[in-house]
Design a protein around this motif. Structure first.
Motif, PDB file in Angstrom:
ATOM      1  N   CYS A 180       0.832  -1.210   0.000  1.00 50.20           N
ATOM      2  CA  CYS A 180       0.000   0.000   0.000  1.00 50.20           C
ATOM      3  C   CYS A 180       0.863   1.256   0.000  1.00 50.20           C
ATOM      4  N   THR A 181       0.520   2.208  -0.866  1.00 47.89           N
ATOM      5  CA  THR A 181       1.245   3.476  -0.950  1.00 47.89           C
ATOM      6  C   THR A 181       0.432   4.642  -0.408  1.00 47.89           C
ATOM      7  N   ASP A 182      -0.671   4.347   0.245  1.00 51.04           N
ATOM      8  CA  ASP A 182      -1.555   5.376   0.798  1.00 51.04           C
ATOM      9  C   ASP A 182      -2.090   6.330  -0.275  1.00 51.04           C
ATOM     10  N   CYS A 183      -2.368   5.795  -1.464  1.00 51.03           N
ATOM     11  CA  CYS A 183      -2.904   6.654  -2.531  1.00 51.03           C
ATOM     12  C   CYS A 183      -4.339   7.087  -2.238  1.00 51.03           C
ATOM     13  N   LYS A 184      -5.014   6.350  -1.366  1.00 53.57           N
ATOM     14  CA  LYS A 184      -6.358   6.666  -0.884  1.00 53.57           C
ATOM     15  C   LYS A 184      -7.467   6.436  -1.919  1.00 53.57           C
ATOM     16  N   LEU A 185      -7.135   5.810  -3.039  1.00 50.71           N
ATOM     17  CA  LEU A 185      -8.154   5.538  -4.054  1.00 50.71           C
ATOM     18  C   LEU A 185      -9.269   4.667  -3.494  1.00 50.71           C
ATOM     19  N   CYS A 186      -8.898   3.659  -2.714  1.00 54.93           N
ATOM     20  CA  CYS A 186      -9.904   2.765  -2.133  1.00 54.93           C
ATOM     21  C   CYS A 186     -10.837   3.511  -1.192  1.00 54.93           C
ATOM     22  N   ALA A 187     -10.276   4.439  -0.424  1.00 59.42           N
ATOM     23  CA  ALA A 187     -11.097   5.223   0.505  1.00 59.42           C
ATOM     24  C   ALA A 187     -12.052   6.138  -0.249  1.00 59.42           C
ATOM     25  N   GLU A 188     -11.586   6.667  -1.379  1.00 58.47           N
ATOM     26  CA  GLU A 188     -12.416   7.572  -2.182  1.00 58.47           C
ATOM     27  C   GLU A 188     -13.546   6.841  -2.897  1.00 58.47           C
ATOM     28  N   LYS A 189     -13.330   5.566  -3.227  1.00 61.17           N
ATOM     29  CA  LYS A 189     -14.283   4.830  -4.048  1.00 61.17           C
ATOM     30  C   LYS A 189     -15.130   3.817  -3.285  1.00 61.17           C
ATOM     31  N   CYS A 190     -14.827   3.571  -2.017  1.00 57.48           N
ATOM     32  CA  CYS A 190     -15.607   2.590  -1.254  1.00 57.48           C
ATOM     33  C   CYS A 190     -17.060   3.055  -1.147  1.00 57.48           C
ATOM     34  N   PRO A 191     -18.029   2.270  -1.613  1.00 59.85           N
ATOM     35  CA  PRO A 191     -19.435   2.703  -1.607  1.00 59.85           C
ATOM     36  C   PRO A 191     -19.994   2.999  -0.219  1.00 59.85           C
ATOM     37  N   THR A 192     -19.448   2.332   0.805  1.00 60.97           N
ATOM     38  CA  THR A 192     -20.005   2.481   2.145  1.00 60.97           C
ATOM     39  C   THR A 192     -19.124   3.307   3.079  1.00 60.97           C
ATOM     40  N   CYS A 193     -18.066   3.898   2.540  1.00 63.09           N
ATOM     41  CA  CYS A 193     -17.119   4.671   3.363  1.00 63.09           C
ATOM     42  C   CYS A 193     -16.527   3.805   4.481  1.00 63.09           C
ATOM     43  N   ALA A 194     -16.242   2.539   4.146  1.00 65.30           N
ATOM     44  CA  ALA A 194     -15.707   1.611   5.137  1.00 65.30           C
ATOM     45  C   ALA A 194     -14.193   1.686   5.272  1.00 65.30           C
ATOM     46  N   ILE A 195     -13.555   2.518   4.441  1.00 68.76           N
ATOM     47  CA  ILE A 195     -12.103   2.669   4.497  1.00 68.76           C
ATOM     48  C   ILE A 195     -11.792   4.109   4.898  1.00 68.76           C
ATOM     49  N   PRO A 196     -11.231   4.323   6.075  1.00 70.66           N
ATOM     50  CA  PRO A 196     -10.959   5.694   6.537  1.00 70.66           C
ATOM     51  C   PRO A 196      -9.975   6.418   5.618  1.00 70.66           C
ATOM     52  N   TYR A 197     -10.335   7.624   5.223  1.00 76.19           N
ATOM     53  CA  TYR A 197      -9.463   8.387   4.329  1.00 76.19           C
ATOM     54  C   TYR A 197      -8.130   8.698   4.994  1.00 76.19           C
ATOM     55  N   GLU A 198      -8.165   8.922   6.303  1.00 77.24           N
ATOM     56  CA  GLU A 198      -6.932   9.272   7.014  1.00 77.24           C
ATOM     57  C   GLU A 198      -6.033   8.053   7.225  1.00 77.24           C
ATOM     58  N   ASN A 199      -6.597   6.847   7.090  1.00 81.27           N
ATOM     59  CA  ASN A 199      -5.803   5.629   7.229  1.00 81.27           C
ATOM     60  C   ASN A 199      -6.378   4.542   6.323  1.00 81.27           C
ATOM     61  N   PRO A 200      -6.084   4.594   5.021  1.00 82.82           N
ATOM     62  CA  PRO A 200      -6.697   3.668   4.067  1.00 82.82           C
ATOM     63  C   PRO A 200      -6.244   2.223   4.217  1.00 82.82           C
ATOM     64  N   ARG A 201      -5.328   1.961   5.132  1.00 86.77           N
ATOM     65  CA  ARG A 201      -4.903   0.579   5.369  1.00 86.77           C
ATOM     66  C   ARG A 201      -5.904  -0.170   6.248  1.00 86.77           C
ATOM     67  N   GLU A 202      -6.818   0.548   6.845  1.00 87.26           N
ATOM     68  CA  GLU A 202      -7.805  -0.065   7.714  1.00 87.26           C
ATOM     69  C   GLU A 202      -9.111  -0.332   6.970  1.00 87.26           C
ATOM     70  N   THR A 203      -9.942  -1.190   7.560  1.00 89.92           N
ATOM     71  CA  THR A 203     -11.292  -1.444   7.064  1.00 89.92           C
ATOM     72  C   THR A 203     -12.237  -1.462   8.255  1.00 89.92           C
ATOM     73  N   ILE A 204     -13.274  -0.648   8.189  1.00 91.53           N
ATOM     74  CA  ILE A 204     -14.265  -0.635   9.263  1.00 91.53           C
ATOM     75  C   ILE A 204     -15.206  -1.808   9.052  1.00 91.53           C
ATOM     76  N   PHE A 205     -15.076  -2.811   9.896  1.00 88.50           N
ATOM     77  CA  PHE A 205     -15.773  -4.091   9.719  1.00 88.50           C
ATOM     78  C   PHE A 205     -17.277  -3.895   9.559  1.00 88.50           C
ATOM     79  N   GLU A 206     -17.872  -3.087  10.400  1.00 90.65           N
ATOM     80  CA  GLU A 206     -19.332  -2.941  10.416  1.00 90.65           C
ATOM     81  C   GLU A 206     -19.872  -2.291   9.145  1.00 90.65           C
ATOM     82  N   LYS A 207     -19.066  -1.489   8.473  1.00 88.94           N
ATOM     83  CA  LYS A 207     -19.521  -0.804   7.265  1.00 88.94           C
ATOM     84  C   LYS A 207     -19.262  -1.597   5.992  1.00 88.94           C
ATOM     85  N   CYS A 208     -18.257  -2.459   6.019  1.00 86.61           N
ATOM     86  CA  CYS A 208     -17.852  -3.190   4.815  1.00 86.61           C
ATOM     87  C   CYS A 208     -18.909  -4.214   4.411  1.00 86.61           C
ATOM     88  N   ILE A 209     -19.260  -4.239   3.115  1.00 89.52           N
ATOM     89  CA  ILE A 209     -20.242  -5.194   2.602  1.00 89.52           C
ATOM     90  C   ILE A 209     -19.584  -6.228   1.697  1.00 89.52           C
TER      91      ILE A 209
END
Length: 252
Positions: A180-209
């Motif tokens: 991961c290079t912290d490009c934040k693309l995943c955080a920008e495109k996640c439909p449920t905002c389950a990836i924190p923009y400030e730390n795109p290496r994480e996944t918020i379990f409850e939001k992820c589908i």
């Protein structure tokens, strides 16, 4: 007359199939991307419009987020075509659930298409589909749907069973590797905002589908699902998702 494609397509498969089916019309296709983050859309479609609704089967059901994003639309006896993409297992009660949702809103479901696509998590199920033969078949489906709508539009019989198939979420979520290079693309495109923009290496379990969008769009291939979880899912699907499943068109 307007041709509309409303698609919930985290990995791009539903959008691709929807575009194939909708392009049969001479009019340009207006696309509404239900996968967008913080999506809001309100519109009333006319009887002269044609709406294609393309979604992937999540455990044989319509993704709940897709339905939430369709809350503020209405039709006026507007012809609708339902499209289910599925990873070579089954689409179960998706069509019935979507028809039950759209009919009270003023849409008349004239056709439904089930299209086999590569499984979003276990890619060896439905690998490479839709292939050239699938595309030719989908183009044929598109022409038959167009002919019906132009000649004598009518509602198809409900496809599925009640109560709808129970949907159970898995106990795993995408992980992030050191690539991961912290490009934040995943955080920008996640439909449920389950990836924190400030730390795109994480996944918020409850939001992820488990839509797999982050894995499919990561330029560094840094997002992944634990191989143990994939092996377990593969074993679970082995008997029901192997072999060559057929695409299906429903017009009656």
């Amino acid at each position: 007359m307007g041709i509309f494609l409303l698609h919930f397509s985290p990995t791009g498969s539903s959008k691709r199939v929807g575009k194939l089916l909708a392009k049969v019309w001479k009019e340009p296709v207006k696309r509404i991307d239900l996968t967008k983050q913080n999506f809001e859309y309100a519109h009333t479609f006319n009887q002269e419009d044609v709406c294609y609704f393309a979604v992937p089967a999540f455990g044989g059901r319509v993704p709940a987020l897709a339905l939430a994003h369709l809350t503020e639309i209405r039709g006026k006896e507007t012809p609708a075509i339902l499209i289910a993409t599925y990873g070579n297992r089954a689409f179960d009660d998706l069509f019935l659930e979507l028809q039950d949702f759209l009919s009270p809103k003023g849409f008349v479901v004239n056709a439904a298409v089930a299209s086999v696509t590569e499984h979003s998590i276990v890619g060896e199920f439905g690998t490479g589909r839709p292939n050239e033969a699938d595309i030719a078949e989908l183009n044929d489906f598109a022409k038959k749907i167009q002919i019906k709508i132009q000649a004598q539009p009518s509602e198809i019989s409900a496809l599925g069973n009640k109560p709808y198939r129970s949907y159970q979420t898995a106990d795993y979520r995408p992980l992030t590797s050191d690539a991961c290079t912290d490009c934040k693309l995943c955080a920008e495109k996640c439909p449920t905002c389950a990836i924190p923009y400030e730390n795109p290496r994480e996944t918020i379990f409850e939001k992820c589908i488990l839509c797999m969008r982050c894995i499919h769009i990561c330029p560094e291939k840094a997002r992944y699902v634990d191989p143990t979880a994939i092996a377990s899912l593969k074993n679970h699907l082995q008997e029901v998702a192997t072999g060559h499943k057929a695409n299906q068109l429903f017009l009656k």
